[in-house]
Design an enzyme around this catalytic site. Sequence first.
Site, PDB file in Angstrom:
ATOM      1  N   GLY A 182       9.523  32.743-114.678  1.00 12.29           N
ATOM      2  CA  GLY A 182       8.949  33.862-115.167  1.00 12.29           C
ATOM      3  C   GLY A 182       7.328  33.414-114.710  1.00 12.29           C
ATOM      4  CG  HIS A 441     -29.990  35.334-107.575  1.00 10.83           C
ATOM      5  ND1 HIS A 441     -29.110  35.451-106.578  1.00 10.83           N
ATOM      6  CD2 HIS A 441     -30.912  34.245-107.174  1.00 10.83           C
ATOM      7  CE1 HIS A 441     -29.295  34.548-105.701  1.00 10.83           C
ATOM      8  NE2 HIS A 441     -30.293  34.078-106.204  1.00 10.83           N
TER       9      HIS A 441
END
Length: 455
Positions: A182, A441
Amino acid sequence: MKGFDVLIIGGGPGGYCAAGRAAAGGLNVALFEARALGGVCLNEGCIPSKTLLHAAKYYDHALHGETFGVTVAEVTYDHAKVVARKDQVVKTLVAGVTSKMKSHNVTVITSHAQITGKDSAGFTVAAAGETYAGKQLIIATGSAPSIPPIPGVGEEMADGFVLTNREILDLKEIPDQLTVIGGGVIGLEMAAYFQTVGSQVTVIEALEKIAGPTDGELSALLQKELEKKGVRFALDAIVTEISDGKVTYQQGGQSFEAKADKVLLSTGRRPMIEGLGLESIGVYVDRGAVVTDNHLRTNVPGVYAIGDVNGKWMLAHTAYREAEVAVNHILGRRDYMRYSAVPSVIYTSPEVACVGDTEETATARGIAVEVVRVSTLYSGRYVAETQGEDGLCKLIIEKKTKKLLGVHMLSPYASELIYGAALMLELRLDIDEIKELIFPHPTVGEVIREGLFMV
Ligand code: NAI
């Protein structure tokens, strides 16, 4: 008989959040939990797996720090110590939930609870030899691994060769060879962990791609990154037998064997409704899940079902919100559940985090979309902190309205920044409104803003 305003069955994220919110709203609450408060998420899911994955990240950095000018002479990995720390983290957080319940005066009953019916006092529940009655009932029993009928699976689970998400977190040693059946969220997170700390991992997935409903391009990139670390994948493969030491599977009409010291079975989960007594009050169940509306009400007035048991999203964070919506409905507050901006995360390195529509789901809904692809190399921080891995951000924008419908990222920090994208979706912002926002930033999240200028 002990009477309460609300009975809550299940003490996982859904149940304990509902208990806290209901008590804060002035209701008298009883919470039933057969095992440990915190449920699967805290005891054998989200939190323990993240503790292991974090340790593996340290290890990986120590092994591969040369690019950044860091060389470690001798790097060792003490799995037993990592597991012990994981246990400590879980213990601390369970204690936190316990004390929160105490501070809210929630009555916690550590016992399996069974709904027995309804009388003049309300819904009745039997637990620990007592009968409890509640005017309202919240079902928050969660889910259990679904075990596919693969020949040999029962015997090999009994022998400890095949494990689920629960047992794998407590392995005392790193298996030399781990086969994962899976390639969904659990399978990939555990594959990433064990491959990093020394196992040779093979993932066998029935579909043609890993990571289920994740955007196909991101799934492929994640697969490539995991392959670089050494994980092997067998896709479009059907497991035909599990026997001691190996998993046999069919792929392209041929039979193959994956040798294994341990096997992880991560083929999905199913809602926990057995032995709950739902039939005693006539709660409607469809394909194994309790059916709910957008107030989390079942078909029985006064009965709610939140979290994995309603089979909708099977994520702890969705359960929290469903808990609040159900409690608000009980308290007569205006609120309803919206599923259009539920973030989902795969905590591999790099992480995958997504929210909202993919191109495929938007198209299936008849919406014409523009897809913007932004490399994470646009982010200064990404370049500073990585060694040239591929990272990608995909923005799904409705052509007609310019509203942002989906954000899909493969990148470090993606898990921590995706809620910002969810906020944009929830507020139905269009791209011009988002462009007016200032992003910090340097951060990886700046690529979302950058992408909007590419439209
Ligand atoms: P899943 O539904 O994510 O993935 C199961 C995968 O197994 C699918 O890709 C499916 O095609 C495949 N499969 C099914 N039967 C198979 C078979 N016989 N042979 C080969 N492949 C087969 O389920 P998973 O990974 O077990 O996770 C269960 C739940 O737990 C999910 O709903 C997930 O959302 C939640 N979860 C969330 C996490 C997160 O948010 N980071 C972490 C772990 C679990």
